[in-house]
Design an enzyme around this catalytic site. Structure first.
Site, PDB file in Angstrom:
ATOM      1  N   SER A 156      -4.162   1.875  -8.283  1.00  0.00           N
ATOM      2  CA  SER A 156      -3.770   3.018  -7.338  1.00  0.00           C
ATOM      3  C   SER A 156      -4.674   4.198  -7.192  1.00  0.00           C
ATOM      4  O   SER A 156      -6.006   4.236  -7.680  1.00  0.00           O
ATOM      5  CB  SER A 156      -2.514   3.125  -7.183  1.00  0.00           C
ATOM      6  OG  SER A 156      -2.106   3.596  -5.913  1.00  0.00           O
ATOM      7  N   ASP A 250      -1.772  -5.152   1.801  1.00  0.00           N
ATOM      8  CA  ASP A 250      -1.966  -3.670   1.170  1.00  0.00           C
ATOM      9  C   ASP A 250      -3.074  -2.951   2.032  1.00  0.00           C
ATOM     10  O   ASP A 250      -4.074  -3.769   2.003  1.00  0.00           O
ATOM     11  CB  ASP A 250      -2.248  -3.648  -0.221  1.00  0.00           C
ATOM     12  CG  ASP A 250      -2.402  -2.224  -0.948  1.00  0.00           C
ATOM     13  OD1 ASP A 250      -2.534  -1.147  -0.052  1.00  0.00           O
ATOM     14  OD2 ASP A 250      -2.275  -2.245  -2.172  1.00  0.00           O
ATOM     15  N   HIS A 280       1.344  -3.741  -2.500  1.00  0.00           N
ATOM     16  CA  HIS A 280       0.919  -2.623  -3.375  1.00  0.00           C
ATOM     17  C   HIS A 280       2.191  -2.211  -4.338  1.00  0.00           C
ATOM     18  O   HIS A 280       3.148  -2.315  -4.304  1.00  0.00           O
ATOM     19  CB  HIS A 280       0.685  -1.497  -2.582  1.00  0.00           C
ATOM     20  CG  HIS A 280      -0.111  -0.275  -3.204  1.00  0.00           C
ATOM     21  ND1 HIS A 280      -1.371  -0.179  -3.498  1.00  0.00           N
ATOM     22  CD2 HIS A 280       0.362   0.983  -4.088  1.00  0.00           C
ATOM     23  CE1 HIS A 280      -1.570   0.819  -4.176  1.00  0.00           C
ATOM     24  NE2 HIS A 280      -0.523   1.506  -4.496  1.00  0.00           N
TER      25      HIS A 280
END
Length: 313
Positions: A156, A250, A280
Site C-alpha cells: 500500500s 481495490d 485491499h
C-alpha cells in the site's frame, strides 16, 4: 455497479466483516489520534505471532532529521543472497513497527532473508516528503551496512515509498536488486480503470485515497512530484526487476498494471498479478482466507526469486 457478492467469496467476506468490527469504514471521519488507536487495536487483533526460529531486534539508525526506528528479523538459517527492506502500509498516517510485525517475521522465516522494517515518520505531523526521506535514508544505510543486495518490499503506502526510492536510486552504485510492491498506490489516473470500477470497494474507497493524499501533502498541489506519485515519472528505464501484486476489488489495482506496462515499455522487467476476488489489506487474511494464503505464497516466492537475482517471469 460492481457486484461484490459474486466477486468476493465467503472466506473473504468473513475477513472484511472482522476487519470492519475493529476498523469501521467511517474511521477516516475520526481524529488522527482516534484513527491510530483504532488501527493499532485492529493490528493487535490480527497479530499471528512469530514463526519458530525468527529472532527480532528493535533499534534505530541515524538520519538527518531524526533517528529512524527499525526492527530487524533474522532466521536461524539465514540466506545471504539479499536482505529485505520492508516498508509498511497505513495511508502514510497509520502504522509502524508493530502493525506489520508478524508479516515481516513470516517473510523472514519463509524466504530465509534478513528483513529490516522501517518506522518512517507519519503525516500530518510530518508532511511529504518526510516519509520518503526516511525510507531513502534507510535504504542508503542498508546498502552501506550490508555486504549483500537490498530488496525493496512494501504494501500500500509502503509500496508507493519503495517505488519512489527505486526511481531515485537508479544512478547509485548500490541500487536495489528488485522491488516487490503489494497493492501499492502509485499515483495513477483516477478517472479510469479500477479507480472507477472499484471506487466503493470494501476495505478501501476513492474517498479514502483522497483523504490520505490530502493529509500527506497538507493539501498542497504536488502534481508531477515522482517522490509522491512514481507513475508521474517520464522515464521508466533502468528500474530494478519489479513484481506487483494487487487485489482485484481495490481502486488501486490499475496502478499495478500501469506501472508494469511502463517498465516493460522502457525495456525493463516487470510482472503484475491481480489476485481475483481479494481486497485491499488482505495480507492480514493470509491465515484465514485461501486466496490470501495462496497470494502470500506468491509474495514469498517473488521475494525469494528477486532476492537471489533470478528473473523467472
Amino acid at each position: 455497479m460492481t457486484n461484490y457478492e459474486t466477486l468476493i467469496d465467503a472466506e473473504t467476506w468473513a475477513f472484511i466483516e472482522k476487519t470492519n468490527s475493529y476498523y469501521p469504514p467511517d474511521t477516516i471521519d475520526y481524529t488522527i489520534a482516534e484513527q491510530r488507536a483504532i488501527y493499532d487495536r485492529m493490528c493487535r487483533e490480527f497479530f499471528a505471532g512469530y514463526p519458530q526460529g525468527v529472532t527480532v531486534e528493535t533499534t534505530a539508525i541515524p538520519a538527518p532529521a531524526q533517528d529512524i526506528p527499525i526492527r530487524l528479523y533474522r532466521n536461524a538459517k539465514p540466506q545471504t543472497a539479499a536482505m529485505v527492506l520492508y516498508v509498511h502500509g497505513g495511508g502514510f498516517i497509520l502504522g509502524g513497527l508493530d502493525s506489520h510485525d508478524d508479516v515481516c517475521a513470516e517473510l523472514c522465516a519463509r524466504t530465509g532473508f534478513e528483513v529490516v522494517s522501517v518506522d518512517y515518520r507519519l503525516a500530518p505531523e510530518h508532511l511529504h516528503p518526510a516519509a520518503f526521506d526516511d525510507v531513502m535514508a534507510a535504504f542508503e544505510w542498508a546498502a552501506a551496512a550490508y555486504d549483500r543486495p537490498v530488496l525493496l518490499c512494501g504494501d500500500s503506502a509502503g509500496g508507493n515509498l519503495c517505488a519512489a526510492v527505486a526511481h531515485a536510486t537508479r544512478g547509485h552504485a548500490k541500487k536495489p536488486i528488485g522491488q516487490l510492491l503489494i497493492y501499492p498506490g502509485l499515483g495513477g489516473d483516477r478517472s479510469r480503470g479500477s479507480y472507477v470500477t472499484h471506487a466503493e470497494a470494501p476495505m478501501l474507497t476513492v474517498r479514502d485515497l483522497e483523504f490520505y493524499k490530502h493529509i500527506r501533502t497538507g493539501g498542497e498541489d504536488r502534481t508531477g512530484d515522482i517522490t509522491l506519485a512514481p507513475l508521474a515519472d517520464a522515464d521508466f528505464a533502468y528500474l530494478p526487476p519489479t513484481v506487483l501484486i494487487t487485489a482485484e476489488c481495490d481502486p488501486l489495482s490499475s496502478d499495478g498494471e500501469a506501472y508494469r506496462d511502463r517498465v516493460v515499455a522502457a525495456g525493463g522487467h516487470a510482472y503484475w498479478f491481480e489476485e481475483p476476488g481479494l481486497v485491499h489489506g488482505y495480507l492480514r487474511a493470509r491465515h484465514t482466507v485461501g486466496r490470501a494464503r495462496a497470494s502470500f505464497t506468491r509474495i514469498v516466492e517473488a521475494a525469494t526469486a528477486l532476492g537471489k537475482g533470478d528473473w523467472i517471469w
